[in-house]
Structures are given as C-alpha cells and as structure tokens.
Design a protein around this motif. Structure first.
Motif, short mmCIF file in Angstrom:
data_model
loop_
_atom_site.label_atom_id
_atom_site.label_comp_id
_atom_site.label_asym_id
_atom_site.label_seq_id
_atom_site.Cartn_x
_atom_site.Cartn_y
_atom_site.Cartn_z
N GLU A 218 0.77 -1.23 0.22
CA GLU A 218 0.11 0.20 0.09
C GLU A 218 0.95 1.17 0.07
OE1 GLU A 218 -2.93 1.95 3.18
OE2 GLU A 218 -3.12 -0.13 2.87
N GLU A 219 0.44 2.14 -0.67
CA GLU A 219 1.21 3.47 -0.87
C GLU A 219 0.83 4.27 0.46
OE1 GLU A 219 0.50 5.79 -4.39
OE2 GLU A 219 0.57 4.04 -5.50
N SER A 220 1.97 4.92 0.97
CA SER A 220 1.88 5.80 2.17
C SER A 220 2.94 7.09 2.06
CB SER A 220 1.99 5.06 3.12
OG SER A 220 3.23 4.75 3.41
N ASP A 221 2.76 7.80 2.92
CA ASP A 221 4.01 9.17 2.71
C ASP A 221 4.98 8.73 3.84
OD1 ASP A 221 5.52 11.55 2.91
OD2 ASP A 221 3.60 12.54 2.55
N LEU A 222 5.85 7.87 3.54
CA LEU A 222 7.11 7.54 4.64
C LEU A 222 7.56 8.62 5.26
CD1 LEU A 222 8.78 4.92 5.32
CD2 LEU A 222 10.46 6.14 3.93
N LEU A 223 7.96 9.71 4.50
CA LEU A 223 8.61 11.10 5.06
C LEU A 223 7.74 11.58 6.07
CD1 LEU A 223 10.35 12.42 2.11
CD2 LEU A 223 11.39 10.83 3.93
N ASP A 224 6.32 11.72 5.87
CA ASP A 224 5.45 12.23 6.73
C ASP A 224 5.32 11.66 7.95
OD1 ASP A 224 3.15 14.48 7.47
OD2 ASP A 224 2.06 12.72 7.58
N LYS A 225 5.31 10.29 8.00
CA LYS A 225 5.27 9.42 9.29
C LYS A 225 6.56 9.55 9.93
CE LYS A 225 2.36 6.07 7.37
NZ LYS A 225 2.44 4.22 7.02
N LEU A 226 7.66 9.95 9.35
CA LEU A 226 9.01 9.86 10.05
C LEU A 226 9.02 11.44 10.70
CD1 LEU A 226 11.61 8.68 10.38
CD2 LEU A 226 12.47 9.59 8.38
N ILE A 227 8.55 12.49 10.06
CA ILE A 227 8.23 13.82 10.49
C ILE A 227 7.47 13.88 11.63
CG2 ILE A 227 7.54 16.10 9.85
CD1 ILE A 227 8.29 15.83 7.05
N HIS A 228 6.39 13.20 11.94
CA HIS A 228 5.58 13.17 12.72
C HIS A 228 5.72 12.23 14.17
CE1 HIS A 228 3.64 15.82 9.79
NE2 HIS A 228 3.08 16.32 10.91
N GLY A 229 6.90 11.56 14.07
CA GLY A 229 7.22 10.43 14.86
C GLY A 229 6.30 9.10 14.82
N LYS A 230 5.57 8.94 13.89
CA LYS A 230 4.76 7.59 13.58
C LYS A 230 5.75 6.62 13.51
CE LYS A 230 0.92 10.17 12.16
NZ LYS A 230 -0.11 10.51 10.99
N ILE A 231 6.82 6.70 12.81
CA ILE A 231 8.09 5.55 12.69
C ILE A 231 9.36 6.22 12.92
CG2 ILE A 231 6.61 4.39 11.08
CD1 ILE A 231 8.47 5.65 8.73
N THR A 232 10.20 5.29 13.34
CA THR A 232 11.58 5.70 13.62
C THR A 232 12.48 5.79 12.16
OG1 THR A 232 12.37 3.41 13.86
CG2 THR A 232 11.51 4.64 15.82
N SER A 233 13.49 6.26 12.46
CA SER A 233 14.30 6.34 11.13
C SER A 233 14.92 4.78 10.70
CB SER A 233 15.99 6.93 11.32
OG SER A 233 16.64 6.81 10.32
N ASP A 234 15.00 4.01 11.55
CA ASP A 234 15.29 2.57 11.34
C ASP A 234 14.05 1.90 10.72
OD1 ASP A 234 18.08 2.45 12.41
OD2 ASP A 234 17.26 1.79 14.32
N GLU A 235 12.88 2.07 11.28
CA GLU A 235 11.64 1.49 10.66
C GLU A 235 11.52 2.26 9.20
OE1 GLU A 235 8.89 0.91 14.47
OE2 GLU A 235 9.06 2.89 13.57
#
Length: 106
Positions: free
Chosen positions: A2-19
C-alpha cells in the motif's frame, strides 16, 4: 504494498529512522511491484533522487520540513533543487548538495 507517505510518518514520529529504512528496503526488494518505489513511499522525484544519492530518509524528511539546501557546499553558488543538476554528498558529517559540474570540484 500500500502507498503511504513515509517522510510524513517520520516527521511526525509515527515511525523511527530504522523503521523507515526497513520499509524502504522492503519496497525495493519487492519485485512484484508495478508501481514505482518512490510513489509507494510517497516521495517526490527530487526526494527520491536525494535518497538514491545516499541521503537517508531522515535527511530528506528534514529538508521537506525545513527547506532544501540552496547552496553548493563546494563553491557556495546557488542550487535550485527543483531543477536538479546536483548530487547529494556527505560533507562535514552531514548530507549537502553539490553541483554536478561544480566549477571548484577537483
């Protein structure tokens, strides 16, 4: 996948850099995908280019949020990141932009 906005999730702390790295690796290793990887990850062509040059997702997320470098780290002249003509390179411990044909590069 599924498409998603990886950078937005990273910016908002929903995922870590490793994730983010793990997600990127999973997308790149999935040979069944017909959608370009940058579209699945929600990256623009410019963001994808920087990542392909060696910038981490964390670097690219920072630039998206705070603005892209606008000077070549070698010669100091202006770089218009939207028009490409640059490479992402490590300098002084962080990723910076350099002209592809920088007049001061040796």
């Amino acid at each position: 996948m599924e498409e998603s906005d990886l950078l937005d999730k990273l910016i908002h702390g929903k995922i870590t850099s490793d994730e983010a790295d793990d997600i990127g690796s999973a997308v790149l290793s999935d040979t069944s995908q017909t959608t370009p990887a940058h579209e699945i990850l929600g990256l623009s062509q410019k963001e994808w280019t920087a990542y392909a040059h060696g910038a981490d997702f964390e670097d690219v997320a920072y630039w998206r949020q705070h603005g892209w470098p606008y000077r070549c780290f070698v010669c100091g002249r202006k770089i218009d990141s939207d028009n490409f003509g640059w490479l992402a390179r490590e300098f002084g411990g962080k990723i910076q932009l350099e002209h592809i044909a920088c007049p001061k590069a040796g």
